[in-house]
Design a protein around this motif. Structure first.
Motif, short mmCIF file in Angstrom:
data_model
loop_
_atom_site.label_atom_id
_atom_site.label_comp_id
_atom_site.label_asym_id
_atom_site.label_seq_id
_atom_site.Cartn_x
_atom_site.Cartn_y
_atom_site.Cartn_z
N MET A 1 0.84 -1.17 0.00
CA MET A 1 0.00 0.00 0.00
C MET A 1 0.89 1.24 0.00
N ARG A 2 0.59 2.16 -0.83
CA ARG A 2 1.41 3.36 -0.93
C ARG A 2 0.97 4.40 0.09
N PRO A 3 1.89 5.22 0.55
CA PRO A 3 1.54 6.28 1.50
C PRO A 3 0.65 7.33 0.84
N ASN A 4 -0.37 7.77 1.54
CA ASN A 4 -1.25 8.79 0.99
C ASN A 4 -1.57 9.89 2.00
N GLY A 5 -0.99 9.83 3.18
CA GLY A 5 -1.18 10.87 4.18
C GLY A 5 -2.45 10.76 5.00
N LEU A 6 -3.29 9.77 4.70
CA LEU A 6 -4.54 9.64 5.44
C LEU A 6 -4.33 9.16 6.88
N ASP A 7 -3.18 8.55 7.16
CA ASP A 7 -2.91 8.09 8.52
C ASP A 7 -2.79 9.25 9.49
N VAL A 8 -2.60 10.45 8.98
CA VAL A 8 -2.54 11.64 9.82
C VAL A 8 -3.95 12.02 10.29
N SER A 9 -4.96 11.73 9.48
CA SER A 9 -6.33 12.13 9.78
C SER A 9 -7.19 11.03 10.37
N PHE A 10 -6.82 9.77 10.11
CA PHE A 10 -7.66 8.65 10.52
C PHE A 10 -6.87 7.61 11.30
N GLY A 11 -7.54 6.95 12.22
CA GLY A 11 -6.96 5.85 12.96
C GLY A 11 -7.95 4.70 13.00
N PHE A 12 -7.44 3.49 13.04
CA PHE A 12 -8.29 2.30 13.07
C PHE A 12 -7.92 1.44 14.26
N LEU A 13 -8.92 0.93 14.95
CA LEU A 13 -8.68 -0.01 16.03
C LEU A 13 -8.97 -1.41 15.51
N ALA A 14 -8.20 -2.37 15.95
CA ALA A 14 -8.28 -3.74 15.45
C ALA A 14 -9.57 -4.42 15.90
N PRO A 15 -10.39 -4.89 14.94
CA PRO A 15 -11.61 -5.59 15.33
C PRO A 15 -11.33 -6.91 16.04
N ALA A 16 -10.15 -7.47 15.84
CA ALA A 16 -9.79 -8.70 16.54
C ALA A 16 -9.55 -8.45 18.03
N THR A 17 -9.30 -7.21 18.39
CA THR A 17 -9.04 -6.86 19.78
C THR A 17 -10.25 -6.22 20.45
N VAL A 18 -11.08 -5.55 19.67
CA VAL A 18 -12.27 -4.89 20.22
C VAL A 18 -13.49 -5.65 19.68
N ASN A 19 -13.88 -6.70 20.38
CA ASN A 19 -15.05 -7.48 19.98
C ASN A 19 -15.76 -7.98 21.23
N LEU A 20 -16.99 -8.42 21.04
CA LEU A 20 -17.82 -8.78 22.18
C LEU A 20 -17.22 -9.91 23.01
N GLY A 21 -16.64 -10.90 22.35
CA GLY A 21 -16.04 -12.02 23.07
C GLY A 21 -14.96 -11.59 24.03
N LEU A 22 -14.05 -10.73 23.56
CA LEU A 22 -12.97 -10.25 24.43
C LEU A 22 -13.49 -9.26 25.47
N ILE A 23 -14.47 -8.46 25.10
CA ILE A 23 -15.02 -7.51 26.06
C ILE A 23 -15.63 -8.27 27.25
N LEU A 24 -16.29 -9.38 26.95
CA LEU A 24 -16.92 -10.16 28.03
C LEU A 24 -15.92 -11.00 28.80
N SER A 25 -14.91 -11.55 28.11
CA SER A 25 -13.97 -12.44 28.80
C SER A 25 -12.76 -11.73 29.39
N ARG A 26 -12.29 -10.67 28.73
CA ARG A 26 -11.11 -9.95 29.21
C ARG A 26 -11.30 -8.44 29.03
N PRO A 27 -12.23 -7.85 29.78
CA PRO A 27 -12.52 -6.43 29.60
C PRO A 27 -11.32 -5.52 29.87
N ASP A 28 -10.46 -5.91 30.81
CA ASP A 28 -9.29 -5.08 31.11
C ASP A 28 -8.34 -5.00 29.92
N THR A 29 -8.18 -6.10 29.20
CA THR A 29 -7.31 -6.13 28.03
C THR A 29 -7.83 -5.18 26.95
#
Length: 76
Positions: free
Chosen positions: A1-29
């Motif tokens: 993927m080529r740089p386009n400068g959008l990383d300065v304006s946008f951020g993404f959180l990993a859906p593998a880390t922020v999901n209902l299963g982990l929220i219920l089993s390991r909320p602190d994580t």
């Protein structure tokens, strides 16, 4: 993927880390992960996107978090 400068304006959180299963089993994580990402970017004016799958409707909800100037979660 080529740089386009959008990383300065946008951020993404990993859906593998922020999901209902982990929220219920390991909320602190999940809390530590989200806080670490937001605190690492506290001086950047970014719009954060969080794909979130509850597992109930078989599709993801798209949450965006406007870290500036108001501090609230918005569900789309």
């Amino acid at each position: 993927m080529r740089p386009n400068g959008l990383d300065v304006s946008f951020g993404f959180l990993a859906p593998a880390t922020v999901n209902l299963g982990l929220i219920l089993s390991r909320p602190d994580t999940v809390t530590e992960y989200v806080l670490r990402i937001l605190m690492d970017n506290k001086d950047a004016e970014k719009l954060f996107f969080i794909p979130f799958n509850t597992g109930l409707a078989f599709h993801s909800k798209f949450i965006y978090y406007n870290y500036f100037p108001s501090y609230h979660l918005t569900f789309a």
